[in-house]
Design an enzyme around this catalytic site. Sequence first.
Site, PDB file in Angstrom:
ATOM      1  CG  HIS A  13      -0.359   0.082   2.527  1.00 64.20           C
ATOM      2  ND1 HIS A  13       0.492  -0.878   3.040  1.00 64.20           N
ATOM      3  CD2 HIS A  13      -0.459   1.028   3.512  1.00 64.20           C
ATOM      4  CE1 HIS A  13       0.879  -0.541   4.251  1.00 64.20           C
ATOM      5  NE2 HIS A  13       0.318   0.620   4.561  1.00 64.20           N
ATOM      6  CG  HIS A  56      -0.090   4.455   4.945  1.00 64.11           C
ATOM      7  ND1 HIS A  56      -0.728   3.651   5.863  1.00 64.11           N
ATOM      8  CD2 HIS A  56      -1.016   5.380   4.563  1.00 64.11           C
ATOM      9  CE1 HIS A  56      -1.973   4.062   6.024  1.00 64.11           C
ATOM     10  NE2 HIS A  56      -2.168   5.111   5.239  1.00 64.11           N
ATOM     11  CG  ASP A 114       4.970   3.223   7.161  1.00 63.83           C
ATOM     12  OD1 ASP A 114       4.054   3.593   6.403  1.00 63.83           O
ATOM     13  OD2 ASP A 114       4.792   2.419   8.093  1.00 63.83           O
ATOM     14  CG  HIS A 115       4.290   0.334   3.959  1.00 62.24           C
ATOM     15  ND1 HIS A 115       4.324  -1.023   4.171  1.00 62.24           N
ATOM     16  CD2 HIS A 115       3.877   0.897   5.119  1.00 62.24           C
ATOM     17  CE1 HIS A 115       3.937  -1.272   5.418  1.00 62.24           C
ATOM     18  NE2 HIS A 115       3.661  -0.131   6.005  1.00 62.24           N
TER      19      HIS A 115
END
Length: 290
Positions: free
Chosen positions: A79, A81, A83-84
């Site tokens: 996904h 976000h 932090d990804h």
Amino acid sequence: MGLPPKPWPTGQCEELEPLVRRVLAPNGSPFTYTGTQTYLVGSDSGLAIIDPGPDEPGHLAALEAAIGDAPVLAICCTHTHRDHSPGAAPLARRKDAPILGCAPLALDTGEIRADAPFDRSYSPDRVLRDGEQIEGPGWTLSAIATPGHTSNHLCFALEESGALFTGDHVMGWSTTVVAPPDGDMADYMASLERLYGREDRIFYPAHGPAVTRPRQFLRGMIGHRRQRERQILRLLGEEERSVTGLVPVMYKGVNERLWPAAGQSVLAHLLDLERRGLVGRSGDIWAIAS
């Protein structure tokens, strides 16, 4: 679960099983545990990188060292976000690799969000549909649509070993934040039930330790969410309340820094209950439906 004592294995390449290695990003926090775990799937003959994490020089250097001379056949994001997925573009440029996985998503709601904001730079070369597969030498990854935490969330199943990379849908250290308007509790619960119907051997989440008894873990997660729903209905049965009135009662003893995130999930429950005709609202005040 609190954060474990340091040192954490940040930047180290750890072998988890013959086709799976892990590199921890340096972005630990109360919302990300020890940090985002990037997974390398495959061998020196060809790799897929799952959740490349933040666009952070030290993390990208650690990934390049772990990759070595192996060709990168796919960079996969569960996904978008921050932090990804932000590390996907720079890693793709460095390794001449395609970005595959979830659909792009960016919301302009004007709302304060407790979870990580969305990555607006994410631009995949190909969006994977539910059930679509990526293949490399000796490995096959299948995309599993699991909306709920975000509407574009995917998990990835490693068919050869029974491992499932669960992103933020199932985390090994905490319950997942479901933050409206994109996060949806009904979708989240349906996605949990979908995974419960599978036979995966082990879950590798983006945050926290591996889940070695997946179906038992999922039973606990589903039960926890149903308990929260009952708790909301009980509290609203006592008196009308706002989200900010519910959270301190429901999350008594939880670090107050996490209350905004908890409030997002409480709101997601309320919106689901409202759609089902069980609660109603007037402004910010919620009550049992009459």
